[in-house]
Design an enzyme around this catalytic site. Structure first.
Site, short mmCIF file in Angstrom:
data_model
loop_
_atom_site.label_atom_id
_atom_site.label_comp_id
_atom_site.label_asym_id
_atom_site.label_seq_id
_atom_site.Cartn_x
_atom_site.Cartn_y
_atom_site.Cartn_z
N ASP A 38 0.82 -1.21 0.00
CA ASP A 38 0.00 0.00 0.00
C ASP A 38 0.86 1.26 0.00
OD1 ASP A 38 -2.37 1.48 0.11
OD2 ASP A 38 -2.32 1.57 2.30
N ASN A 86 -10.50 -3.00 -6.31
CA ASN A 86 -9.65 -2.15 -7.16
C ASN A 86 -10.20 -1.93 -8.56
OD1 ASN A 86 -6.47 -3.29 -5.76
ND2 ASN A 86 -7.79 -1.59 -5.16
#
EC number: 2.5.1.-
Length: 260
Positions: A38, A86
């Site tokens: 991340d 996503n």
């Protein structure tokens, strides 16, 4: 400092890393490390770059992490590459992510294979775009018999979806009379997850400072030690990886029990 047998790159060992490595107990190395990769977008934004530049820089971080896995004989590494959520990102970013996957496999597959890395994918792989899916399937097939390190790549993965699909599979078996509901326990349930033949992670690493699991390995992480660093994923290097292992070894893992 352990000797690197097959470096993925030519990353230099820093003095800080060397000092940390001297604290590591080689007999208490985590068998399975999971990482939520991340911070790519924030890394790029801070530099005035497109988000894809952050994702590309993040690929180099994976290279450094694999080096450390080699150095310390980590058996399993699971990385969160693309979640079921996503798909909500802009189409050009999604396309760039899959282009990077193909590029990475083309560039690194032969090296990974020659060094005994087995590539696996966890997630709803059948829904990936055709080209990237085929390249991934080739990599999985080519490395299927390797045993040095298992690299699990979570693609189109969601922890809740994984659990729901496992429950549905077991429910169908129960409806057909192929399993007695009284036989169903945690061990049985685990056999129907994407990670059926993989031990639960000992250590989960979260770069970027966020304090959440983000729908990653929800079932498997019940007793996993979690290590969070404010370092964004593209800046995550060997030192951070070694620090995570050192901190993990300082934990008292009780698995819900109490020492008496």
């Amino acid at each position: 400092m352990p000797r690197r047998l097959w470096p993925f790159g030519q990353t230099k060992t820093s003095a800080d890393e060397q000092a940390l490595s001297e604290q590591i107990d080689p007999h208490r190395i985590p068998k399975h490390i999971a990482i939520i990769m991340d911070g790519n977008g924030r890394w790029a934004k801070r530099r005035g770059l497109p988000r894809v530049a952050g994702h590309r820089a993040g690929v180099e971080s994976l290279r450094r992490v694999l080096e450390v896995c080699e150095d310390y004989n980590i058996a399993y590494l699971t990385v969160y590459a693309f979640s079921t959520e996503n798909w909500k990102r802009p189409a050009d970013e999604v396309n760039a992510l899959f282009d990077l996957l193909v590029e990475y496999l083309h560039r690194e597959l032969n090296t990974l294979h020659s060094k005994g890395v087995r590539i696996r994918a966890i997630g709803k792989i059948e829904d990936l775009p055709g080209g990237p899916r085929r390249e991934l399937e080739k990599a999985i097939a080519k490395t299927a018999n390797n045993t040095r390190l298992v690299l699990n790549v979570a693609l189109n993965y969601g922890g809740r979806f994984e659990i729901v699909e496992a429950v549905k599979s077991i429910a169908r078996l129960a409806a057909e009379g192929k399993v007695n509901p009284d036989q169903i326990d945690e061990k049985y349930m685990s056999q129907y997850l994407y990670t059926a033949d993989v031990p639960d992670p000992d250590l989960l690493i979260r770069p970027s400072g966020e304090l959440r699991l983000s729908n990653f390995l929800l079932w498997q992480s019940a007793y996993t030690e979690i290590w969070v660093t404010p370092t964004l994923w593209p800046d995550f290097g060997r030192k951070e990886m070694v620090q995570a292992i050192v901190d993990y070894q300082g934990r008292d893992r009780r698995f819900g029990g109490v020492k008496v």
